[in-house]
Write a protein that holds these residues in place. Structure first.
Motif, PDB file in Angstrom:
ATOM      1  N   VAL A  39      40.096 107.575 154.080  1.00 29.06           N
ATOM      2  CA  VAL A  39      41.307 107.870 154.850  1.00 29.06           C
ATOM      3  C   VAL A  39      42.314 106.728 154.840  1.00 29.06           C
ATOM      4  CG1 VAL A  39      40.659 109.668 156.500  1.00 29.06           C
ATOM      5  CG2 VAL A  39      39.974 107.335 156.924  1.00 29.06           C
ATOM      6  N   SER A  40      43.571 107.124 155.010  1.00 30.38           N
ATOM      7  CA  SER A  40      44.670 106.164 155.190  1.00 30.38           C
ATOM      8  C   SER A  40      44.898 105.950 156.680  1.00 30.38           C
ATOM      9  CB  SER A  40      45.970 106.722 154.625  1.00 30.38           C
ATOM     10  OG  SER A  40      45.892 106.919 153.250  1.00 30.38           O
ATOM     11  N   ALA A  41      45.774 105.033 156.980  1.00 30.95           N
ATOM     12  CA  ALA A  41      46.156 104.785 158.378  1.00 30.95           C
ATOM     13  C   ALA A  41      46.959 105.974 158.903  1.00 30.95           C
ATOM     14  CB  ALA A  41      46.982 103.514 158.446  1.00 30.95           C
ATOM     15  N   MET A  42      46.831 106.225 160.205  1.00 31.48           N
ATOM     16  CA  MET A  42      47.501 107.367 160.827  1.00 31.48           C
ATOM     17  C   MET A  42      49.022 107.282 160.699  1.00 31.48           C
ATOM     18  SD  MET A  42      45.329 107.348 164.369  1.00 31.48           S
ATOM     19  CE  MET A  42      46.182 108.723 165.155  1.00 31.48           C
ATOM     20  N   THR A  45      51.590 104.190 160.750  1.00 32.17           N
ATOM     21  CA  THR A  45      50.965 102.986 161.320  1.00 32.17           C
ATOM     22  C   THR A  45      51.197 101.735 160.475  1.00 32.17           C
ATOM     23  OG1 THR A  45      49.249 104.357 162.289  1.00 32.17           O
ATOM     24  CG2 THR A  45      48.765 102.014 162.101  1.00 32.17           C
ATOM     25  N   THR A  46      51.040 101.857 159.168  1.00 28.80           N
ATOM     26  CA  THR A  46      51.178 100.666 158.319  1.00 28.80           C
ATOM     27  C   THR A  46      52.582 100.072 158.435  1.00 28.80           C
ATOM     28  OG1 THR A  46      49.571 101.640 156.820  1.00 28.80           O
ATOM     29  CG2 THR A  46      50.815  99.768 155.979  1.00 28.80           C
ATOM     30  N   ASP A  47      53.600 100.956 158.413  1.00 26.74           N
ATOM     31  CA  ASP A  47      54.986 100.480 158.570  1.00 26.74           C
ATOM     32  C   ASP A  47      55.165  99.796 159.921  1.00 26.74           C
ATOM     33  OD1 ASP A  47      56.013 101.459 156.133  1.00 26.74           O
ATOM     34  OD2 ASP A  47      56.083 103.480 156.975  1.00 26.74           O
ATOM     35  N   GLY A  72      44.758  99.404 160.451  1.00 28.76           N
ATOM     36  CA  GLY A  72      45.294 100.773 160.483  1.00 28.76           C
ATOM     37  C   GLY A  72      44.262 101.767 159.960  1.00 28.76           C
ATOM     38  N   GLU A  73      43.688 101.458 158.822  1.00 28.79           N
ATOM     39  CA  GLU A  73      42.689 102.349 158.219  1.00 28.79           C
ATOM     40  C   GLU A  73      41.399 102.340 159.042  1.00 28.79           C
ATOM     41  OE1 GLU A  73      45.080 101.139 156.427  1.00 28.79           O
ATOM     42  OE2 GLU A  73      45.597 102.826 155.136  1.00 28.79           O
ATOM     43  N   GLN A  74      41.111 101.179 159.651  1.00 27.18           N
ATOM     44  CA  GLN A  74      39.880 101.090 160.437  1.00 27.18           C
ATOM     45  C   GLN A  74      39.939 102.028 161.647  1.00 27.18           C
ATOM     46  OE1 GLN A  74      38.702  96.965 160.766  1.00 27.18           O
ATOM     47  NE2 GLN A  74      37.175  97.498 162.301  1.00 27.18           N
ATOM     48  N   GLY A 134      40.499 103.372 153.367  1.00 27.21           N
ATOM     49  CA  GLY A 134      41.197 103.188 152.102  1.00 27.21           C
ATOM     50  C   GLY A 134      41.996 101.899 152.128  1.00 27.21           C
ATOM     51  N   PHE A 135      42.560 101.513 150.977  1.00 27.86           N
ATOM     52  CA  PHE A 135      43.615 100.491 150.934  1.00 27.86           C
ATOM     53  C   PHE A 135      43.111  99.079 151.186  1.00 27.86           C
ATOM     54  CE2 PHE A 135      47.114  98.751 153.900  1.00 27.86           C
ATOM     55  CZ  PHE A 135      48.011  98.384 152.919  1.00 27.86           C
ATOM     56  N   GLN A 136      41.776  98.895 151.269  1.00 24.16           N
ATOM     57  CA  GLN A 136      41.284  97.552 151.568  1.00 24.16           C
ATOM     58  C   GLN A 136      39.977  97.256 150.850  1.00 24.16           C
ATOM     59  OE1 GLN A 136      38.836  97.576 155.500  1.00 24.16           O
ATOM     60  NE2 GLN A 136      40.700  98.701 155.954  1.00 24.16           N
ATOM     61  N   GLY A 148      47.827  97.146 148.172  1.00 28.18           N
ATOM     62  CA  GLY A 148      49.195  97.564 147.828  1.00 28.18           C
ATOM     63  C   GLY A 148      49.495  98.903 148.484  1.00 28.18           C
ATOM     64  N   ARG A 149      50.792  99.108 148.806  1.00 27.39           N
ATOM     65  CA  ARG A 149      51.174 100.316 149.527  1.00 27.39           C
ATOM     66  C   ARG A 149      50.745 101.584 148.788  1.00 27.39           C
ATOM     67  NH1 ARG A 149      54.522  99.964 153.873  1.00 27.39           N
ATOM     68  NH2 ARG A 149      53.384 101.874 154.354  1.00 27.39           N
ATOM     69  N   GLY A 150      50.215 102.505 149.544  1.00 28.70           N
ATOM     70  CA  GLY A 150      49.812 103.794 148.979  1.00 28.70           C
ATOM     71  C   GLY A 150      48.480 103.768 148.237  1.00 28.70           C
ATOM     72  N   ALA A 151      47.758 102.642 148.316  1.00 34.42           N
ATOM     73  CA  ALA A 151      46.598 102.468 147.442  1.00 34.42           C
ATOM     74  C   ALA A 151      45.303 103.093 147.953  1.00 34.42           C
ATOM     75  CB  ALA A 151      46.383 100.989 147.138  1.00 34.42           C
ATOM     76  N   SER A 152      45.356 103.834 149.050  1.00 29.26           N
ATOM     77  CA  SER A 152      44.136 104.551 149.454  1.00 29.26           C
ATOM     78  C   SER A 152      43.695 105.525 148.375  1.00 29.26           C
ATOM     79  CB  SER A 152      44.362 105.319 150.758  1.00 29.26           C
ATOM     80  OG  SER A 152      44.582 104.433 151.811  1.00 29.26           O
ATOM     81  N   ASP A 153      44.663 106.065 147.649  1.00 27.50           N
ATOM     82  CA  ASP A 153      44.338 106.947 146.511  1.00 27.50           C
ATOM     83  C   ASP A 153      43.433 106.212 145.527  1.00 27.50           C
ATOM     84  OD1 ASP A 153      46.139 108.735 147.572  1.00 27.50           O
ATOM     85  OD2 ASP A 153      47.671 108.474 146.020  1.00 27.50           O
TER      86      ASP A 153
END
Ligand code: ASP
Ligand code: MG
Length: 405
Positions: A39-42, A45-47, A72-74, A134-136, A148-153
């Protein structure tokens, strides 16, 4: 089948959506599949966290910024695991570190170096759904690094590869990949499938559906990725390696970008080392150059034109006087109001007439082409930014993209 499902920020934006995702995953388990969730941050949230960081410091330390952003992802993994348990399904939230995602290099732009998936496998074997941030990831020194932004994918694809999953499902607030941006061309049509190469061109040429590093990684390992809706039951678009070259319309989609700037260095003496002198300082300043065109030289003088993202123009212009002096060019010119439009499809370069048709369509629409670039599967024209929407619509219709396959 083992699937890795990734849910983006808007799919887990509030409590109701988190509960919906929990139910959706549980339904999938009942159908007999094994599911690992990323999952990504809700929502935004990241912004918001980035804004918060800049409100306490002008130049927040990159390490602490990653410390902050990773929370955020946590939050999302913890809430989704709670929601699943509340619905009767055992689940466990894991940070990137706990899930064995190892990364290299810089804070804010880490790259996944390896995935040690033992913990995730053990949770699966114990009947708990692993829900992974994701993203970490973590460096060998146990530092938290974001990707990097959007990197949960990218996290999702890397995990799917490491686990030998049958496929990765990217669950979003859109139902799939479209022939072009539906906000510009309402007749845009959802594609049933698309090749990795085509998706990569669409992703890097400005269509924001999927992180390009995720597509690259999936392509290297031949992992099928389904882009699908997290909200409604719809078929989605499969990104994979196969294409029916001979049978279909070779143009699969139209990508666009409205943030392009162009710089032309005029009357550059045509001698070895000139290109290096121009592009090294830009690279050192972290400015990435996209298209480069050098004209045929006339009386040993040549014009050299390149494009960059509009947001980098100010910084590039600050470097230009010293670059011109270094190569012996009298001056340069800049244009910050450009955009680009591309037709993308495997086989367009080897087939006849696609380029000519593209140029004719733009000409008929009264659109001037500033620069042209091509790759094996893409034709791109740099044009005035304000004409990009017209160009997208004209090309979409000329190449009959609204017609179902
Ligand atoms: N939350 C991160 C971002 O907004 C990562 C992601 O969404 O994939 O960039
Ligand atoms: Mg996000």
């Amino acid at each position: 089948m083992l699937v890795v499902q990734k849910y983006g920020g808007s799919s887990v934006a509030d409590a109701a959506r988190i509960k919906h995702v929990a139910a959706r995953v549980i339904r999938r388990l009942r159908e007999g599949d094994q599911v690992v969730v990323v999952v990504s941050a809700m929502g935004d949230t990241t912004d918001e966290l980035i804004k918060l960081a800049y409100s306490v410091a002008d130049d927040p330390a990159p390490r602490e910024l990653d410390m902050l952003l990773s929370t955020g992802e946590q939050m999302s993994v913890a809430l989704l695991a709670m929601a699943m348990r509340a619905q009767g399904q055992e689940a466990v939230g894991l940070t990137g570190h706990q899930a064995g995602i190892f990364t290299r290099a810089h804070y804010g732009s880490g790259r996944i170096s390896r995935v040690e998936a033992d913990r995730v496998r053990a949770e699966l074997a114990a009947g708990r759904v692993p829900i992974i941030a994701g993203f970490q990831g973590t460096t060998e020194e146990m530092e938290i690094v974001t990707l990097g932004r959007g990197a949960s994918d990218t996290t999702a694809v890397a995990l799917a590869v490491a686990l030998g999953a049958g496929r990765c499902e990217n669950c979003k607030d859109v139902t799939g990949i479209y022939t072009t941006d539906p906000r510009i061309e309402p007749r845009a049509r959802q594609l049933k499938d698309i090749t990795y190469e085509e998706m990569l061109e669409l992703a890097t040429q400005g269509s924001q559906v999927m992180h390009n590093r995720a597509v690259e990684l999936a392509s290297v390992y031949g992992l099928p990725v389904l882009v699908t809706s997290s909200m409604v039951d719809a078929p989605g678009t499969l990104i994979h390696g196969e294409s029916e070259l001979e049978e279909r319309n070779r143009v699969r989609g139209i990508a666009h970008d409205i943030d392009v700037a162009k710089i032309t260095v005029r009357q550059v003496p045509d001698r070895p080392g000139v290109a290096a002198h121009i592009f090294e300082p830009l690279a050192e300043a972290g400015i990435s150059v996209d298209t480069i065109v050098q004209n045929a030289s006339d009386h040993s003088l040549t014009d050299l034109t390149f494009t960059i993202a509009r947001q980098d123009l100010k910084r590039a212009e600050a470097l230009m006087p010293s670059i011109c002096a270094a190569v012996g060019a009298p001056d340069y010119s800049a244009n910050g109001g450009l955009g680009k439009v591309s037709i993308v499809g495997v086989g367009i370069q080897t087939a006849h007439g696609y380029a000519a048709r593209m140029f004719r369509v733009l000409f008929d629409a009264g659109i001037n082409i500033e620069l042209i670039t091509t790759s094996e599967i893409r034709l791109t024209c740099i044009i005035a930014a304000e004409r990009v929407p017209d160009a997208v619509r004209a090309l979409h219709s000329a190449f009959e993209l609204e017609t179902p396959e």
